[in-house]
Design an enzyme around this catalytic site. Structure first.
Site, short mmCIF file in Angstrom:
data_model
loop_
_atom_site.label_atom_id
_atom_site.label_comp_id
_atom_site.label_asym_id
_atom_site.label_seq_id
_atom_site.Cartn_x
_atom_site.Cartn_y
_atom_site.Cartn_z
N GLU A 247 0.84 -1.20 0.00
CA GLU A 247 0.00 0.00 0.00
C GLU A 247 0.88 1.25 0.00
O GLU A 247 0.68 2.17 -0.77
CB GLU A 247 -0.94 0.00 1.21
N ARG A 325 -7.68 2.64 13.25
CA ARG A 325 -8.61 1.55 12.99
C ARG A 325 -8.67 0.57 14.16
O ARG A 325 -9.69 -0.08 14.40
CB ARG A 325 -8.29 0.83 11.67
N GLU A 728 -11.01 -7.91 3.64
CA GLU A 728 -10.37 -8.05 4.95
C GLU A 728 -11.18 -8.77 6.03
O GLU A 728 -10.61 -9.52 6.82
CB GLU A 728 -9.98 -6.67 5.48
#
Ligand code: MTE
Ligand code: HPA
Ligand code: MOS
Length: 775
Positions: A247, A325, A728
């Site tokens: 990423e 997160r 995910e």
């Protein structure tokens, strides 16, 4: 037209046909070796190889670097240090804290110091052995709690608060406190990092990169080269896996190839070998956490507190977003009235840790599941009793202020416990454990609630470019990167469905920053939603033009309904003489625009960091897994008997791809929880630096039975064609394996001491089985 010899044509179809379960358009090419990855792109004449000389020391001041001898090796073209960088020596994504090449200080073993450019790879490797570096060592921190004590942080600490835990704890009947640890995880994509670049006109470069974030590579390379982003074109054919590891961390490799091509005006390739990749790149952030959970006499969870110490490594990379997160998923699928969770991103001297499937969510969920398990054991009840009792429902409020809606948590749980017969399974497990002295079974239930959207609202946007060529064939470009997750198949389905044409008329182009700009990385499980909706926008624009062309030019009647189905134009529900291809041809003759650019930005979502409240997620994905394991209590080894899941796919647009994502995620999650052990020594040296010392699941460690049931629901309008994101969430079912194994060990020895410390390797199980003082 003459006939092509039999089968030849079908073998060379550009597109693998999809069936009613969907399927993956790349499948045939993958298994026949035809798929093209960065290293398969034909090399240009004069191509150079770039190898990295990386720091052998985790922390210190560089006194001297001597590469004079290395430069003499035959085939060496140039050795670059930070002094050769034309632009800024900076590759930090969220925070500008990471040099591209080490300057006066090194902060982790594996940190790039020099780039060795050679005519061939062997020469570069020989030269690297001749480089001498003198470093004055400084103290090395590898433990996040130690970093915390020393005030070493990568970013500001964060906290989410709901209600008042302090007050609530004073009213709780039961309070339990403890700590939980979860380890790192190597992404271990089959294709290592890498890039191939060449100089183009006007002082520009083109980079083929194995990246989830083409625009990240573009921006980073432009910054280091000191040029505009318009001078850097990034093209991504496909990835042999990313899993979050590409990423942000693909940017360094892309920039290495780009800088070489740019400065030496020759094509250059930079692809690390597996051990280099493992040593130099970051992994899933390990976490060390403390929890405190309070329940009333009916086992309602009244209050929950947790503090997370994230091991960020030497630079921020994506750790601040991952930290966030963790907080978003701190309470998993549970509704808890009083919550106070705090997270610290701690700076250590390890390679900067980074995204990995779940992005901090799994780390947060492991802690609350540990807290619940802890409470259950002390209260002598099944954990599932506390889990089910506290499961969230519509109108509850997440600690970050979003109101729970379209909740499927109880639906998944109840359906799983029902169809997989939890009561009789428990009896069978108990019976087995009574019959067997040295083999014990254990089970667990693991609910999952995962938020879909980038937590950074700004990133939830995407674009697509569609060309309908005048022969009726279609070219589709989006910002989506195909990394094995099947997004290209889904994009093709979106275009085919919208146009009413067959898949073999459509070609999915590579992901390219000149065709689709300012892409968010393919991540956060949101790639198909964001890019699919942008694609739908583009296709609809063209379709609307074609349909109005039929109405105004071909039939001169604006009141009729016009539709395209199976490549035939239907007028007032009757097939007409027009096919897709001749409609396109005629529209082109009349100079109708057959191209369109689509754009999508997720509506409604928002988040205010100053108060840590908002509505950050477009929707949530739910599910429950039942895991059963057998532990060999003489050896500490174990097998996963079964993982049985009810998962909320919404209305899946591609059941074959979605099922594959679910199965792969589960196995990867089990790997993280059970066998994958990233080990650094106290000097910050990676000991688990190859596949001989780092064990990932193989075909023998896959559950003997892996069943996934598709929950029967409509799905969310915020998802592409109501087909929910799937990349995910399934990974977190793997957390169930930890608790199932722990339960089996306790069936052998109720006093077994097995801390909430993942991975629960056979060594840990064995030591726990024969420990005397349990909790
Ligand atoms: N599946 C495969 N085969 N390869 C991958 O690299 N990455 C995972 C998941 N599934 C990955 C994968 C991660 S980390 C994410 S965020 C999503 O796919 C990204 O793709 P999506 O947004 O299309 O789900
Ligand atoms: N998930 C995954 N990747 C990301 C995110 C996220 O929320 N934010 C930035 N990169
Ligand atoms: Mo996935 S960790 O969001 O690339």
């Amino acid at each position: 037209m003459h006939k092509t010899p039999d089968n030849k044509k079908s073998k060379e179809r550009p597109v693998y046909p999809l069936n009613q379960d969907g399927g993956n358009i790349d499948a045939a090419n993958h298994v026949t070796g035809r798929s093209i990855y960065v290293d398969d792109i034909p090399a240009m004449e004069g191509m150079l190889f770039v190898k990295v000389f990386d720091s052998p020391v985790a922390h210190g001041i560089i006194k001297k670097v001597d590469f004079s001898e290395a430069e003499m090796v035959e085939g060496i073209v140039k050795i670059f240090s930070c002094k050769d960088i034309p632009g800024e020596n900076q590759i930090g994504g969220i925070i500008a804290d990471e040099p591209f090449l080490a300057d006066h200080e090194v902060d982790f073993q594996g940190q790039p110091v020099l780039l060795v450019v050679a005519e061939n790879e062997d020469a570069a490797e020989d030269a690297i052995k001749k480089i001498k570096i003198e470093i004055d060592p400084l103290p090395v921190i590898t433990d996040p709690r130690e970093a915390f004590r020393q005030g070493q942080f990568l970013s500001d600490s964060r906290k989410f608060v709901k209600g008042s835990t302090q007050e609530a704890f004073s009213k709780c009947k039961y309070i339990f406190e403890g700590s939980a640890e979860s380890g790192g995880q190597e992404q271990l994509y089959l294709e290592t990092q890498g890039a191939y670049a060449y100089p183009t006109e006007h002082n520009s470069v083109k980079i083929y990169s194995s990246t989830q974030g083409p625009s990240q590579v573009q921006r980073t390379a432009a910054r280091v080269l000191g040029v505009g982003m318009n001078q850097v074109e990034v093209d991504v054919p496909r990835l042999g896996g990313g899993f979050g590891g590409k990423e942000d961390q693909a940017s360094a490799w892309g920039t290495m190839a780009a800088m070489t091509a740019y400065l030496l005006k020759r094509p250059a390739k930079c692809i690390p070998h597996r051990m280099e990749d493992m040593r130099m790149t970051g992994k899933r952030n390990p976490y060390s956490s403390d929890y405190k959970i309070g329940l009333d006499e009916e086992y309602n969870i009244i209050a929950y507190e947790a503090t997370y110490y994230q091991n960020g490594g030497a630079a921020a990379d994506l750790s601040p977003a991952i930290l966030e997160r963790t907080l978003f998923h701190a309470t998993n699928s549970y509704n808890i009235p009083h919550v106070h969770v705090t997270a610290h991103s701690c700076k250590t001297h390890l390679p900067p840790n980074t995204a990995f499937r779940g992005f901090g969510g799994p780390q947060g969920m492991f802690v609350i599941e540990s807290a619940i398990d802890h409470a259950a054991k002390r209260l002598n009840v099944e954990a599932s009793l506390i889990q089910r009792k506290n499961m969230m429902d519509n109108k509850d409020e997440f600690p970050y202020g979003q109101i729970v809606a379209e909740c499927e948590a109880k639906h998944c749980w109840d359906e799983a416990t029902d169809i997989y017969n939890i009561e009789s399974v428990r009896k069978e497990v108990d019976w087995f454990n009574k019959q067997n002295q040295f083999y014990k079974k254990g089970l667990s239930l693991m609910p999952v609630c995962f938020g879909i959207s980038f937590t950074n609202t700004m990133m939830n946007q995407a674009r697509a470019l569609v060309h309908v060529y005048n022969d009726g064939s279609v070219g589709v470009s989006t910002g989506a990167v195909e990394m094995g997750q099947g997004v290209n198949s889904k994009m093709l389905q979106v275009a085919a469905k919208c146009f009413g044409i067959h898949a073999d008329k459509i070609k999915l182009e590579s992901t390219n920053t000149s065709r689709v700009s300012n892409t968010s990385p393919s991540a956060a499980s949101s790639t198909a939603d964001l890019n699919g909706k942008a694609l739908l926008d583009a296709c609809n624009q063209i379709k609307d033009r074609l349909i109005s062309f039929v109405k105004t030019e071909l039939t001169d009647n604006e009141d009729q309904t016009v539709e395209i189905k199976d490549e035939v134009v239907y007028i007032n529900d009757e097939p007409s003489i027009f096919t897709w291809s001749n409609l396109v041809r005629q529209a082109f003759m009349k100079r109708i625009n057959l191209s369109a650019k689509g754009h999508y930005a997720t509506p409604y979502i928002n988040f205010d960091k100053t108060i840590e409240k908002g509505h950050p997620f477009a929707y949530h994905v739910y599910g429950t897994a039942l895991t059963i394991v057998t532990v060999d209590c003489l050896r500490g080894t174990y097998e996963i008997d079964s993982v049985q899941v009810v998962h909320d796919f919404g209305s899946s647009m591609n059941r074959a791809v979605d099922l594959g994502q679910c199965e792969g995620g589960i196995v990867q999650g089990i790997g993280w929880m059970t066998m994958e052990e990233v080990v650094y020594n106290s000097e910050g040296k990676l000991l688990s630096n190859a596949l001989s010392t780092y064990k990932i699941p193989d075909i023998y460690s896959v559950p003997k039975k892996l069943e996934v049931k598709f929950l029967n629901t409509d799905g969310s309008d915020m998802a592409i064609l109501k087909s929910k994101a799937v990349g995910e969430p399934p990974l977190m079912y793997g957390i169930g394996a930890f608790f199932a194994i722990r339960n089996a060990a306790l069936a052998f020895n109720p006093a077994a001491t097995i801390p909430y410390s993942a991975p629960i390797t056979p060594e840990k199980v064995l030591m726990g089985l024969y420990s005397k003082h349990g909790k």
